[in-house]
Scaffold this active site. Structure first.
Site, PDB file in Angstrom:
ATOM      1  CG  LEU A 227      -1.834   1.203   1.382  1.00 56.10           C
ATOM      2  CD1 LEU A 227      -2.859   1.237   0.274  1.00 56.10           C
ATOM      3  CD2 LEU A 227      -2.495   1.218   2.745  1.00 56.10           C
ATOM      4  CG  ASP A 228      -0.575   4.651   0.257  1.00 56.78           C
ATOM      5  OD1 ASP A 228      -1.214   4.629  -0.806  1.00 56.78           O
ATOM      6  OD2 ASP A 228      -1.089   4.889   1.361  1.00 56.78           O
ATOM      7  CD  GLU A 229       6.133   1.719   1.062  1.00 52.56           C
ATOM      8  OE1 GLU A 229       7.190   1.873   0.412  1.00 52.56           O
ATOM      9  OE2 GLU A 229       5.912   2.260   2.153  1.00 52.56           O
TER      10      GLU A 229
END
Lengths: 284, 284, 284, 284
Positions: A227-229
């Site tokens: 996530l969000d990486e």
């Protein structure tokens, strides 16, 4: 300039003669290069290039280019993609309840800033169905609960496949995609409402307010299982002060979100973004 | 405008009549207000104000102002500070080996952008001693090891006390201060080389490069016992691209660091920063 | 990356095969390209390119490269320059009384951000002579009056020639150079304290204040016979508000001037700027 | 915070006691100030203030406030305006053919970022009539020719008067208003597609391209009889490079235009802008 072009995106281990070989391939077949940009990542010994040439006057027919170039690319151990500028990609936009990114993309598509067909909308809510109707876009309300996620994602993947979608844009879709989904359909751009890696996850504006930062921002990135990486395509910031409440952060942030997402989608559709590792090269 | 002024910074629970009471106190004593700015934090029910007036023509002598205003402030349960614009504060600059922030502050002090005396330099290295000599500033080389930190900090505190230092500026001082130190001497501004809360701690540029961000930044904040968690005074960002190596990040970042630290120090010295909780109000 | 490189800047009428020809020239002589960037101005049918390759392993000796490439360039009707990265250019800095741009350039030169020798300072005042002495730079005080301009410029040109100066940087030199001077010595970069074409000429900050603008800026450009009309290399802006006096405009503007001038000088010294017509291509 | 407020905008010759007098007037009538900001222009000896307080609990009825404050303002020789936050102003949007600023304002109005009724659209073309219909806004196609300008402007003024319009927003209205019109109806905000005073008049993007600037911008200003010379409310810039064609300048510029116009309209509607001379004070 408006005649169709071929666009080659290539990455391979760095070695001598790469530019010469690729440029000569195009020249020897009668192509006129209108854009060429390269980057060498010396740390990783990697060569990355985007090269675009006019198809008018090019001696190879379109469907023979890939075969011909493949013969050159193979000994270079290259990853490469070939695109044609007059292929209009098909986009699906996924939303929850907020409309600012959605409307912005629709407006840019109508203004021809974004060369794509917006063929499909998916949402876990029915809030924005009327927008889909106004713009005559197929809309699917696919609610996600704790128990139905796997089967709903299967339905989503079926839709993407059936409608031949090339790119999914998460325009404030407030659900996390499973890693299985992302593996199955990797062409997904998300807009996150903070300048990552600050404030990943939920409620970034609230947390930015609490931390007392003086700038907030937005990040457009490819979606990966983490996530969000995922690899960042574009970021932008806007100044805030003590006078700004959380509501002001959200309002100001929306403008950044719109701009950043639109830029990222446009760059992707023009085949200007090359991902390697967890990074992007953006040829502008 | 160059005649001396009094500056009052005040925060108290919000209630009716605060502006009227404070402004009337100044007016009834013959003061001419040249700057007044207030902020109400409705979430916390807190009123914060900065008010500045000319001392020329003010009927109260300087040393009577605090007593007189104290009588007004007490029933308001107010925190307040009184400053005079012609009091020149004494600064200590702490450095390690990098000189860009140091030289920038020294230049601004000579150019009268920063109204302060730079009285002391402290470093855990001797690298920048020659700069101190050139500018005729007392310099102390106080190396920090794993075992001597407590006694060296005692030495530092003794120096700060003896030289009557008002503000310590950590201009790329690459050591962590103990919480005991910060408690003893709380007026410390640090420059951190990232847009916090992204990349706290060591090597932010390296980590920003690895994450593939498209903006980097710098943050000036007050130092608290929690590393890189203190109230933020000022932040700035600069765009980077795939063409920028870690060395480029560092080079571009230095310009942000210089600007952000200089702005924060100037705002602090003009008594424009009010800390409450872990946040700042910056009256500009 | 630290081994010396050759840098070719070239512009010529656009035609097929240019990239292939130039890249093949380098490859066939054993060169490894580390940077290549091109631009086509379709309006003017002009091709512009910067290409940089490692000299280590290159089969042509340095002094034979120009001859060999000249044979390729001639049929293309190309303008071109060949540079070597380990040639350290000689800079002259011209100032009047303000020191901010001067000190910034000197600091960057010492910090190795700018790869050049600063060999000469010229000023119409003696104010900054002490800076020259501290940095051990030859300084000439050459006052300009209404009547002596021609002879003083002759003296200046003599100095530039004698000291083998490659680039003159006008770091707040508040005199206008004659068109004869500029014709004789065309490698001059000036910093103008506004975002041109707004506020050309004298007192831009005062005039910006009077116009009530909300942004001010700085422009670095090559000097031509027309005042403030030369090709722009770099520009930057900074926000201002009604709270900012003319003095604040000047203070904030100085930071922009420093940054913009330093960036422009660095880009020029890295041979990243190509002028054509009254425009620049900046290969970054 | 959502209870209605009164907003006072005042400017007068500077003198002692102004803040005290105004704040005491509000306090003595039981008002709770939620925002107060002042500015003193020392060059012109002018005091300017915005003060906002809650009407709930205020002892004066709304229609008595102006009379009561007038008695205070008169001896101060003050210009002042009194507004109530729950009065919803009526806006007319004037357009030609471009829809980006129009659609942006309509979206912000629906998203409640702009508290106003959009009651009227006027255009010299019929291109955007369908937008008016979709949003259910009265639309008048009033073509302007060389010969009919005076009579058409009379028609426009009649409409503004009849529909009780408070503010005209020129959202890319490509016609010049006569000085008679502006005198008759002075509340007009225009968006100009350059960072004024650069490139006033026609075709600013084309001219910016020809000049080779590295930043372009947009300016929102009040309209006065002198074209593009009115008081500036807000400006923004965006970077461009040699890769950007005039079409790219226009595309990038549109985003600036949307943002800058929306901000200016919002600031005006919140009564945060005070004009004096040819300048604005923007209380944020």
């Amino acid at each position: 300039m408006t005649s169709p072009t071929a666009i080659l995106l290539i990455s391979c281990p760095d070695q001598q003669g790469l530019v010469a070989k690729i440029a000569s391939f195009i020249y020897s077949n009668g192509g006129n290069i209108i854009h060429a940009d390269q980057h060498t990542d010396f740390t990783n010994g990697l060569f990355l290039m985007r090269i675009e040439w006019q198809l008018e006057g090019f001696n190879l027919p379109r469907d023979a280019i890939a075969v011909a170039f493949g013969a050159i690319a193979k000994p270079l151990a290259a990853n490469w993609q070939l695109h044609f500028s007059d292929t209009i990609p098909r986009i699906a936009i996924w939303v929850t309840k907020q409309d600012h990114c959605l409307l912005d993309l629709l407006w840019r598509q109508q203004a021809k800033e974004i060369a794509a067909t917006i063929s499909l909308m998916v949402s876990n809510h029915s809030t924005l169905q009327s927008v889909a109707e106004r713009f005559d876009i197929e809309y699917h309300h696919i609610p996600i609960t704790k128990t139905n996620k796997a089967e709903q994602e299967a339905k989503q993947l079926e839709l993407l496949k059936d409608r031949k979608i090339d790119l999914v844009v998460l325009a404030k879709y407030m659900q996390i995609l499973s890693s299985e989904f992302v593996e199955e359909f990797p062409n997904i751009i998300n807009i996150h409402h903070s300048f990552l890696p600050a404030f990943p996850g939920a409620n970034p504006y609230q947390r930015a307010y609490e931390r007392g930062v003086k700038v907030i921002g937005a990040t457009a990135h490819y979606v990966t299982a983490d996530l969000d990486e995922g690899p960042i395509i574009e970021q932008e910031v806007v100044r805030v002060s003590h006078r700004d409440s959380v509501a002001d952060f959200i309002r100001k942030g929306k403008d950044s979100e719109r701009l950043v997402l639109a830029r990222a989608v446009r760059l992707h559709l023009q085949h200007r973004v090359l991902v390697y590792g967890n990074r992007t090269v953006v040829f502008v």
